[in-house]
Enzyme design. Structure first.
Site, short mmCIF file in Angstrom:
data_model
loop_
_atom_site.label_atom_id
_atom_site.label_comp_id
_atom_site.label_asym_id
_atom_site.label_seq_id
_atom_site.Cartn_x
_atom_site.Cartn_y
_atom_site.Cartn_z
CG HIS A 17 47.69 43.04 53.59
ND1 HIS A 17 46.57 42.28 53.39
CD2 HIS A 17 48.08 43.46 52.36
CE1 HIS A 17 46.27 42.25 52.11
NE2 HIS A 17 47.18 42.95 51.45
CG HIS A 20 49.36 38.86 51.89
ND1 HIS A 20 49.76 40.12 52.23
CD2 HIS A 20 49.24 38.86 50.55
CE1 HIS A 20 49.87 40.85 51.15
NE2 HIS A 20 49.56 40.11 50.11
CB CYS A 125 46.28 46.66 35.02
SG CYS A 125 46.33 47.01 36.79
CB CYS A 128 46.34 42.95 37.13
SG CYS A 128 44.85 43.63 37.84
CB CYS A 142 42.55 48.25 36.97
SG CYS A 142 42.64 46.85 38.10
CG HIS A 145 45.51 47.36 41.08
ND1 HIS A 145 45.17 46.23 40.38
CD2 HIS A 145 46.28 46.94 42.11
CE1 HIS A 145 45.73 45.18 40.95
NE2 HIS A 145 46.40 45.57 42.00
CE LYS A 294 42.33 42.81 47.09
NZ LYS A 294 43.16 42.64 45.92
CE LYS A 297 50.70 43.91 47.38
NZ LYS A 297 51.03 42.54 47.62
O1 ME8 Z 1 48.56 38.10 43.19
N1 ME8 Z 1 41.41 39.95 51.15
O2 ME8 Z 1 50.22 38.16 44.79
P1 ME8 Z 1 49.58 39.15 45.89
C1 ME8 Z 1 41.64 38.63 51.06
N2 ME8 Z 1 51.90 37.01 43.15
N3 ME8 Z 1 42.78 38.10 50.55
C2 ME8 Z 1 43.71 38.94 50.11
C3 ME8 Z 1 43.53 40.35 50.17
C4 ME8 Z 1 42.30 40.84 50.73
N4 ME8 Z 1 42.03 42.13 50.88
N5 ME8 Z 1 44.63 40.93 49.66
C5 ME8 Z 1 45.48 39.92 49.30
C6 ME8 Z 1 49.68 37.81 43.59
N6 ME8 Z 1 44.94 38.73 49.58
C7 ME8 Z 1 50.54 36.88 42.77
C8 ME8 Z 1 50.05 35.46 42.94
S1 ME8 Z 1 50.19 32.84 42.49
C9 ME8 Z 1 50.86 31.86 41.35
C10 ME8 Z 1 50.78 34.43 42.13
C11 ME8 Z 1 45.58 37.41 49.37
O3 ME8 Z 1 50.68 39.45 46.85
C12 ME8 Z 1 44.71 36.51 48.50
O4 ME8 Z 1 45.14 35.18 48.69
O5 ME8 Z 1 48.88 40.28 45.25
C13 ME8 Z 1 45.09 36.98 47.12
O6 ME8 Z 1 44.70 36.07 46.10
C14 ME8 Z 1 46.58 37.11 47.27
O7 ME8 Z 1 46.76 37.60 48.62
C15 ME8 Z 1 47.23 38.05 46.27
O8 ME8 Z 1 48.56 38.21 46.66
#
Ligand code: ME8
Length: 645
Positions: A17, A20, A125, A128, A142, A145, A294, A297
């Site tokens: 989304h 990301h 959680c 997380c 949390c 979430h 925020k 998903k």
């Molecule tokens: O946390 N606004 O993966 P994830 C801005 N797999 N950035 C956002 C966002 C939002 N509303 N939502 C997601 C994980 N992001 C782990 C990470 S790393 C070794 C492991 C972006 O799929 C932002 O970069 O939940 C956030 O830190 C990341 O997606 C979380 O992705």
């Protein structure tokens, strides 16, 4: 100089989304900027494919975890080219070499006594994928979430994180740039001021099998973070690869604030345990929100980047995200905001400057860049502004202050547009004695366009390729591809022949726009049909349709459960309630009695349960990276309800 920039590896429990997309666009833009500076760059992104959440998502689809992760990882990989994002490496935690290296690292850390076996109870959680402390909960839930964590007691392996606490504190204190912006550094230091608990790094296979087995006990798999964070090393073929040798010393990680703790605490302590130098920098950004919440998903209020690209174009999306968000702070997504940026900044300011300047070059010098004559004060001002913009741009881009870099560029665009108006090339062209002056003006305009092509390249690569072609340059010409060569003034050779290109930002008609809808609300928001707005220009009749009035604030109070909103009672002349997002800037008592300007004929909306009948106007400014709002008012006594025309 070399740069290694990474994004988080994204969970494959749902599709990509805008959140990301933002992080990945930032990493791509930063890589391109570093390349403009002549650096060697490695940019890595990828997917995180183990853990409870993934196993559950696969089960819901009725497929094996492997089938599931292959599909969603492919969706992420296929999204990046649509966004003009070109990573050098795409890593998956299910890659054989990653899994083998994680096991090697686990064994090393275990052998040196930094991993031990113990029983633990805690609040877990699933969103997380970690245990939370009581302090982190808000109303028992949390905060990210909105779910209550589960109380879990089990035997597990633990990493002696506490052993490296002091070393980490010392490093953060000695290196102010290690975690930026500063607010996140402070947050981490405050967290580290209490004793650290050791980190649980395993799950029993009775509970989870979709993970990497511990090499010293195969009845456990490794905890998701221990697996995921190591991607930053395995992507460089740690420990023996040449890329590890070249890039580890300059690693810069980019994340949002949701995963600050794993990156600022778990990861550095793991690196210290391995005896490696710490990464160079951690850059932390805020959230993209929709209606104050925020984008996520799990909430279901997501905006899909591919749809935005189809609607507005890839470079518009890239520009919008980088311009709209002050790095480190939260930003709000709305279709109106992206359309406004496209119409005003791109079509009106940049697009018009490009089309007017090139059209005059075609008309007055046959599309050939003329040699400039003697400079006048106007020309010197333009040249000096260009120099100052290049300097400010370089500093801001290097500091992840993309909105500032773009603001600086737009100062040059705006000055160049004024330069056209004050120098009136069309009048100069009528007077043969003014030929040299006309050539100077046209040369300077061509030079501004070339400089813009260079500076905007990291943000809008596709548009800049087009702009370069239009200026008769190859996209990889150092004049538009190297800050060392192209960053100066007066480097475009006279005699360069322009080429015809399509309009840079085709007319945008604002039509029905789909706003993301939160799942829980159950019903879709009403879609609005808006008057057609072309390239940021409205007709007088459209302006007249907006009813602006003077209103007296007769009451003000905070809106419950909101930090941003104030409920205002105003007289205009009848009494009405308006909810305004000004609580961070004004206390209720200081605005009662004020005469402000309102939009009086807006369709009422409910904000945090209060119906708002209109909107208060305020000027928005940015100071030290923070936004500030100042209410608009009138310069003398006026009867409440007076129409503003
Ligand atoms: O946390 N606004 O993966 P994830 C801005 N797999 N950035 C956002 C966002 C939002 N509303 N939502 C997601 C994980 N992001 C782990 C990470 S790393 C070794 C492991 C972006 O799929 C932002 O970069 O939940 C956030 O830190 C990341 O997606 C979380 O992705």
């Amino acid at each position: 100089m070399t740069t290694y920039i990474t994004t988080p590896i994204y969970y494959v429990n749902a599709e990509p989304h805008l959140g990301h997309a933002y992080t990945t666009i930032v990493a791509d833009t930063y890589s391109r900027f570093r390349r403009l500076q002549g650096e060697k760059v490695r940019f890595q992104t990828g997917t995180d494919e183990h853990g409870d959440k993934i196993a559950e998502a696969a089960a819901r689809e009725g497929v094996t975890p492997k089938e599931y992760v292959d599909r969603i990882s492919g969706l992420f990989r296929d999204t990046w080219p649509l966004l003009g994002v070109v990573p050098d490496n795409f890593i998956r935690t299910t890659d054989e070499n990653h899994m083998a290296t994680v096991q090697k690292i686990l064994q090393q850390v275990y052998d040196q006594g930094d991993i031990y076996f113990d029983e633990y109870s805690g609040l877990y959680c699933k969103g997380c994928e970690r245990f939370l402390t009581e302090k982190e909960l808000v109303d028992g839930k949390c905060p990210d979430h909105q779910t209550e964590p589960a109380e879990i007691t089990e035997q597990n392996y633990f990493f002696r994180m506490s052993r490296y606490q002091q070393q980490l504190i010392d490093h953060i204190q000695a290196n102010p740039e290690f975690i930026t912006p500063e607010r996140y550094r402070n947050e981490v230091l405050s967290f580290l001021s209490e004793p650290l608990e050791d980190l649980c790094i395993s799950r029993p296979t009775s509970r989870l099998t979709w993970g990497i087995p511990l090499p010293f006990d195969d009845s456990f798999v490794t905890y998701v973070w221990f697996d995921a964070l190591i991607n930053y090393l395995t992507g460089l073929d740690y420990p023996d690869g040449a890329e590890f040798e070249n890039y580890w010393g300059v690693a810069e990680h980019l994340i949002a604030k949701d995963i600050l703790k794993p990156h600022a605490i778990y990861w550095p302590t793991m690196i210290l345990s391995l005896g490696l130098p710490l990464y160079k920098k951690l850059h932390v950004h805020g959230y993209w929100n929709v209606d104050e919440t925020k984008m996520s998903k799990s909430i279901g209020n997501v905006v899909r980047p591919a749809e935005l690209v189809a609607e507005y174009g890839v470079d518009c999306l890239r520009y919008f995200t980088l311009r709209e968000m002050s790095f480190g702070l939260d930003a709000s997504f709305s279709a109106d905001a992206i359309v406004a940026r496209k119409n005003s900044d791109l079509a009106n300011d940049l697009g018009n400057l490009y089309s007017r300047s090139t059209a005059m070059l075609v008309k007055y010098t046959g599309g050939v860049v003329p040699g400039p004559g003697a400079s006048q004060s106007d020309d010197t001002v333009l040249e000096e502004m260009a120099g100052s913009v290049v300097a400010r741009y370089q500093e801001a881009m290097g500091d992840f202050q993309f909105h500032r870099a773009l603001q600086a560029i737009w100062e040059l665009i705006s000055l160049a547009n004024k330069y056209i108006v004050t120098n009136e090339p069309w009048a100069l062209a009528k007077d043969p004695e003014q030929e040299s002056r006309l050539h100077t003006v046209l040369y300077n305009l061509a030079e501004v366009l070339r400089l813009l092509t260079l500076l905007l390249q990291p943000v809008m690569p596709e548009t800049c390729t087009k702009m370069a072609t239009g200026l008769g340059l190859e996209a990889d010409s150092p004049l538009v591809n190297s800050l060392k060569i192209g960053g100066g003034w007066g480097v475009l050779p006279a005699g360069t022949e322009l080429q015809e290109i399509d309009s840079l930002f085709p007319r945008v008609e604002q039509k029905k726009v789909k706003q993301p809808v939160r799942k829980e609300s159950g019903k879709k928001k009403k879609q609005e049909t808006k008057a057609e707005i072309i390239e940021g220009v409205i007709t007088f009749a459209q302006f007249q349709a907006v009813e602006l009035r003077v209103a007296e604030i007769v009451g003000a109070e905070p809106v419950k459960k909101s930090d941003r909103l104030l409920k205002l009672t105003v007289k205009a002349p009848e009494e009405r309630v308006i909810v305004a997002g000004i609580a961070e800037y004004y206390r209720p008592e200081e605005i009662v009695g004020m005469l402000v300007l309102i939009v009086a004929n807006l369709e009422p909306v409910r904000l945090m349960g209060v119906e708002s009948q209109g909107m208060v106007l305020a000027a928005k400014m940015e100071e030290d990276g923070k936004s500030r709002l100042v209410l608009s008012t009138v310069s003398g006594p006026v009867a409440p309800g007076s129409r503003v025309a």
